[in-house]
Design a protein around this motif. Structure first.
Motif, PDB file in Angstrom:
ATOM      1  N   ASN A 185       8.488   6.867  -3.149  1.00 19.75           N
ATOM      2  CA  ASN A 185       7.997   7.528  -4.883  1.00 19.75           C
ATOM      3  C   ASN A 185       8.696   6.133  -5.535  1.00 19.75           C
ATOM      4  O   ASN A 185       8.282   6.270  -6.530  1.00 19.75           O
ATOM      5  CB  ASN A 185       8.831   8.546  -5.515  1.00 19.75           C
ATOM      6  N   SER A 186       9.318   5.333  -4.933  1.00 22.80           N
ATOM      7  CA  SER A 186       9.367   3.814  -5.910  1.00 22.80           C
ATOM      8  C   SER A 186       9.716   3.086  -4.980  1.00 22.80           C
ATOM      9  O   SER A 186       9.426   2.762  -3.610  1.00 22.80           O
ATOM     10  CB  SER A 186      11.200   4.889  -6.179  1.00 22.80           C
ATOM     11  N   PHE A 194       1.279  -1.209   0.349  1.00 24.49           N
ATOM     12  CA  PHE A 194       0.091   0.802  -0.242  1.00 24.49           C
ATOM     13  C   PHE A 194       0.894   1.036   0.143  1.00 24.49           C
ATOM     14  O   PHE A 194       1.591   1.196   1.139  1.00 24.49           O
ATOM     15  CB  PHE A 194      -0.762  -0.077   1.534  1.00 24.49           C
ATOM     16  N   LEU A 195       0.531   2.262  -0.797  1.00 27.93           N
ATOM     17  CA  LEU A 195       1.457   3.260  -1.095  1.00 27.93           C
ATOM     18  C   LEU A 195       0.948   4.228   0.201  1.00 27.93           C
ATOM     19  O   LEU A 195      -0.497   4.094   0.842  1.00 27.93           O
ATOM     20  CB  LEU A 195       1.154   3.828  -2.341  1.00 27.93           C
ATOM     21  N   PRO A 196       1.590   5.096   0.334  1.00 24.96           N
ATOM     22  CA  PRO A 196       1.328   5.954   2.298  1.00 24.96           C
ATOM     23  C   PRO A 196       0.612   7.421   1.513  1.00 24.96           C
ATOM     24  O   PRO A 196       0.697   7.165   0.843  1.00 24.96           O
ATOM     25  CB  PRO A 196       2.603   6.013   2.960  1.00 24.96           C
ATOM     26  N   GLU A 197      -0.358   7.970   2.731  1.00 21.93           N
ATOM     27  CA  GLU A 197      -1.066   8.749   2.085  1.00 21.93           C
ATOM     28  C   GLU A 197      -1.617   8.783   0.813  1.00 21.93           C
ATOM     29  O   GLU A 197      -2.003  10.246  -0.150  1.00 21.93           O
ATOM     30  CB  GLU A 197       0.207   9.822   1.670  1.00 21.93           C
ATOM     31  N   SER A 198      -2.140   7.405   0.238  1.00 19.57           N
ATOM     32  CA  SER A 198      -3.591   7.769  -0.799  1.00 19.57           C
ATOM     33  C   SER A 198      -3.891   6.008  -0.752  1.00 19.57           C
ATOM     34  O   SER A 198      -3.472   5.978   0.029  1.00 19.57           O
ATOM     35  CB  SER A 198      -2.000   7.684  -2.045  1.00 19.57           C
ATOM     36  N   GLN A 229      18.395 -10.192  -8.543  1.00 20.00           N
ATOM     37  CA  GLN A 229      18.426  -8.857  -9.005  1.00 20.00           C
ATOM     38  C   GLN A 229      17.294  -8.181  -7.822  1.00 20.00           C
ATOM     39  O   GLN A 229      15.797  -8.171  -8.429  1.00 20.00           O
ATOM     40  CB  GLN A 229      18.384  -8.867 -10.890  1.00 20.00           C
ATOM     41  N   LEU A 230      18.285  -7.239  -7.967  1.00 21.38           N
ATOM     42  CA  LEU A 230      17.122  -5.712  -7.628  1.00 21.38           C
ATOM     43  C   LEU A 230      16.992  -5.403  -7.911  1.00 21.38           C
ATOM     44  O   LEU A 230      18.328  -4.024  -8.058  1.00 21.38           O
ATOM     45  CB  LEU A 230      18.046  -5.192  -5.308  1.00 21.38           C
ATOM     46  N   ALA A 231      16.041  -4.321  -8.192  1.00 21.49           N
ATOM     47  CA  ALA A 231      15.524  -3.195  -9.090  1.00 21.49           C
ATOM     48  C   ALA A 231      14.913  -2.192  -8.214  1.00 21.49           C
ATOM     49  O   ALA A 231      13.914  -1.999  -7.610  1.00 21.49           O
ATOM     50  CB  ALA A 231      15.161  -2.810 -10.352  1.00 21.49           C
ATOM     51  N   GLU A 232      15.071  -0.370  -8.354  1.00 21.28           N
ATOM     52  CA  GLU A 232      14.040   0.248  -7.382  1.00 21.28           C
ATOM     53  C   GLU A 232      14.003   0.933  -8.909  1.00 21.28           C
ATOM     54  O   GLU A 232      14.236   1.252  -9.990  1.00 21.28           O
ATOM     55  CB  GLU A 232      15.769   1.146  -6.468  1.00 21.28           C
ATOM     56  N   ILE A 233      12.253   0.912  -9.135  1.00 16.56           N
ATOM     57  CA  ILE A 233      11.377   1.314  -9.716  1.00 16.56           C
ATOM     58  C   ILE A 233      11.302   2.515  -9.363  1.00 16.56           C
ATOM     59  O   ILE A 233      10.286   3.094  -8.596  1.00 16.56           O
ATOM     60  CB  ILE A 233      11.004  -0.094 -10.383  1.00 16.56           C
ATOM     61  N   ASP A 234      11.281   3.899 -10.548  1.00 17.48           N
ATOM     62  CA  ASP A 234      10.504   4.878  -9.876  1.00 17.48           C
ATOM     63  C   ASP A 234       8.678   4.811 -10.793  1.00 17.48           C
ATOM     64  O   ASP A 234       8.440   4.678 -11.243  1.00 17.48           O
ATOM     65  CB  ASP A 234      11.692   6.583 -10.600  1.00 17.48           C
ATOM     66  N   LEU A 235       8.027   5.084  -9.527  1.00 16.17           N
ATOM     67  CA  LEU A 235       6.515   5.470  -9.555  1.00 16.17           C
ATOM     68  C   LEU A 235       5.659   6.407 -10.360  1.00 16.17           C
ATOM     69  O   LEU A 235       4.288   6.240 -10.839  1.00 16.17           O
ATOM     70  CB  LEU A 235       6.302   4.799  -8.565  1.00 16.17           C
ATOM     71  N   ARG A 236       6.657   7.651 -10.822  1.00 17.13           N
ATOM     72  CA  ARG A 236       5.822   8.434 -10.900  1.00 17.13           C
ATOM     73  C   ARG A 236       5.967   8.508 -12.245  1.00 17.13           C
ATOM     74  O   ARG A 236       5.151   8.662 -12.649  1.00 17.13           O
ATOM     75  CB  ARG A 236       7.084   9.865 -11.057  1.00 17.13           C
TER      76      ARG A 236
END
Lengths: 345, 250
Positions: free
Chosen positions: B105-106, B56-60, B115-122
């Motif tokens: 945001n990610s 769950f994304l916080p604040e929304s 493999q670990l990856a950081e993905i931007d959600l915007r």
């Protein structure tokens, strides 16, 4: 007049090698000695190296002379050291051990301690526990990739003579994921698939069947029976003994157990046959020999059977499913091969 | 299944061929939000569903899921469309674990290849990768305030990474069994807490009570009490073995 004698030996060469760093005294000796030779003494500029001489013959000459000098010095220091050691006798310091890559191996924190309880518990509950508890005995299916060529087919036949209770089946375009449930229903415990590329076998997939791990190896340096020099007669039907060397880390332990579970439990020592899986620097060497004890300490061995080298590429949890399966260990060259002293098996 | 940390009665579920559904435990029997599958792909074939992890994304009200078909999707129950608002793909292997970064945001996802990856959600793009794991990633958790990430997997090593400036490995520990799940504890100095001496007395009192209870009941069927209290007291570590769907380990 050692120097004169020495200079006369190379007198002819001196004429050609006019540029040489020599002291004036030696020059005078040479001049008074033979008269016909008049070597000129030229001093080299500092920082001059032999490789800067443009003339190939002269350069070669200078180099051989330098090499001889080096060898002489090395011999002299060796003799001196030996004399000192003999002089000291018992008080001499121990000889230094030469460094090898195996000596300098980076200590792996996953090395298994034989008294470790957690690892013992882990191994008692893993997929091979039923084999090591003597509840199941191995039954192996050997097959190849689609449309195999002669070498691969012969390798499969020879492997089936090495591994007891194994069956070779042709793969006629069948998908592995469909073969596996059929194997399980017919009580096979292991599946070996030999992958072929350009008419030579180059890969091995070893899958432990009910739900066990699948190991994918790169296979190289395959020698069939007729290519082995000084080989013995064909192996008999006796169950061979197994030797697993150097599987020290936790991953190595799992792979070692995988290999051990291919062979039945009770080796028949009458057959005097032994299959060896020797791990060195992450390469696993497979050999199959027949031994005979000529006396208490002397053994004679004859190599029978195929020989090949394996390198682990990945170990996957569960039966063969390269796309959606979970990998327990994957070889990543750019991350794992950066250090020449670090090995994983 | 995942519980919303902001609203404990809201729960989201998903699985293989089981689309994302958000349930309100206090509300009706029907799910509050039922997600719809994306459109058919360019060959006009139905896209299969396999939700592996939900956050769950916080604040929304938004949710992020990662799937076994290497997709990361953002759903918004507040918007009129039931299809995902954003979809991003990473790699070729199933994504098994996901966690939110402290910025919000990610997300960081891990797949079965380690493999670990950081993905931007915007924007839905890849920000960067983390190296080091050799086995399937089973558990990921970010620290709530510091840029640290703990990861564990089938290669039996617990790693702590730094997510930004610079991205890299902070520390790793060899733990001898295949790690399934991890939890970042909020308590400082958990080792110093005097939990241990109190536990045995509590245990014994519970046991005696239970024994009395059993003795008083008639012996209809002889069944032994499972030893749950004893084992949870002994393991004070942050490891918890969670049975994952589809796993075949005993």
């Amino acid at each position: 007049m050692e120097k004169a004698g020495g200079s006369r030996k190379k007198g002819l060469k001196r004429k050609r090698a006019a540029e040489e760093p020599q002291e004036a005294a030696v020059v005078e000796d040479g001049a008074t000695d033979s008269g016909g030779q008049a070597p000129k003494a030229t001093a080299f500029p500092p920082g001059f190296s032999i490789s800067e001489i443009k003339n190939k013959q002269r350069r070669h000459l200078m180099f051989t002379r330098w090499k001889q000098q080096q060898r002489k010095e090395k011999l002299a220091t060796k003799k001196k050291l030996k004399k000192e050691r003999e002089a000291l006798g018992d008080k001499a310091p121990p000889k230094p051990i030469p460094k090898t890559i195996d000596n300098q191996r980076v200590y792996d924190e996953t090395t298994v301690d034989p008294n470790d309880e957690e690892v013992a518990y882990d191994e008692a509950t893993d997929e091979f526990a039923s084999y090591f508890n003597r509840q199941t005995s191995p039954k192996i299916l050997i097959t190849t990739s689609d449309r195999p060529h002669g070498r691969t087919v012969r390798l499969c036949e020879q492997l089936s003579t090495v591994i007891p209770n194994s069956h070779v089946y042709y793969r006629r375009g069948l998908a592995l994921k469909r073969i596996i449930p059929q194997c399980i229903s017919r009580d096979f415990t292991d599946l070996i698939v030999i992958n072929e590329d350009r008419k030579t076998p180059n890969g091995l997939i070893l899958s432990h069947l009910p739900n066990g791990p699948t190991a994918h190896f790169k296979m190289s340096s395959v020698r069939l029976r007729k290519e082995i020099k000084r080989k013995g007669k064909d192996p008999t039907e006796h169950v061979p003994e197994i030797i697993l060397n150097n599987f020290t880390t936790r991953l190595g332990h799992s792979i070692g157990r995988m290999f051990a579970s291919l062979f039945p439990h009770n080796p028949q020592f009458i057959g005097r046959q032994v299959a060896t899986f020797h791990n060195q620097r992450d390469y696993i060497f497979f050999r199959f020999h027949r031994y005979i004890f000529r006396s208490e300490k002397k053994v004679g061995i004859q190599e029978l059977g195929p020989r090949f080298t394996l390198k682990l590429r990945s170990l996957q949890k569960g039966t063969f499913d390269s796309k959606y399966g979970e990998y327990e260990w994957v070889h990543k060259p750019r991350e794992m091969d950066t250090n020449r002293r670090k090995f994983h098996l | 299944m995942r519980q919303d940390p902001a609203h404990p009665h809201v729960v989201a579920t998903g699985g293989k061929e089981n689309a994302l559904k958000v349930w309100d435990l206090q509300g009706s029997e029907e799910p509050v939000f039922r997600a719809k599958n994306v459109r058919n792909d360019w060959l006009d074939l139905r896209v299969p569903i396999w939700d592996q992890d939900i956050q769950f994304l916080p604040e929304s009200q938004k949710l992020v899921t990662c799937t076994g078909y290497h997709q990361v999707r953002v759903y918004d129950p507040a918007s009129p469309q039931r299809r995902p608002v954003l979809e991003a793909t990473y790699g070729e292997y199933p994504l098994t674990a996901m966690t939110l970064t402290p910025g919000g945001n990610s997300v960081i996802v891990g797949n079965t290849h380690g493999q670990l990856a950081e993905i931007d959600l915007r924007q839905g793009r890849l920000l960067g990768c983390l190296k080091g794991l050799a086995g399937s990633v089973r558990g990921l958790q970010c620290h709530p305030s510091k840029p640290l990430l703990a990861s564990c997997g089938l290669d039996r090593i617990l790693r702590v990474h730094r997510i930004r400036n610079p991205r890299g490995l902070e520390h790793k520990v060899y733990l001898k069994s295949q790690l399934n799940c991890l939890l970042v504890s909020g308590r400082d100095n958990w080792e110093d807490e005097p939990q241990e001496p109190q536990e045995p007395s509590q245990l014994s009192s519970e046991d005696t009570e239970a024994d009395e209870l059993w003795a008083s009941l008639e012996a209809a069927a002889k069944r032994k009490l499972p030893d749950l209290e004893r084992t949870s007291g002994a393991f004070q570590t942050r490891r918890r073995k969670k049975k994952r769907p589809g796993s075949t380990s005993p």
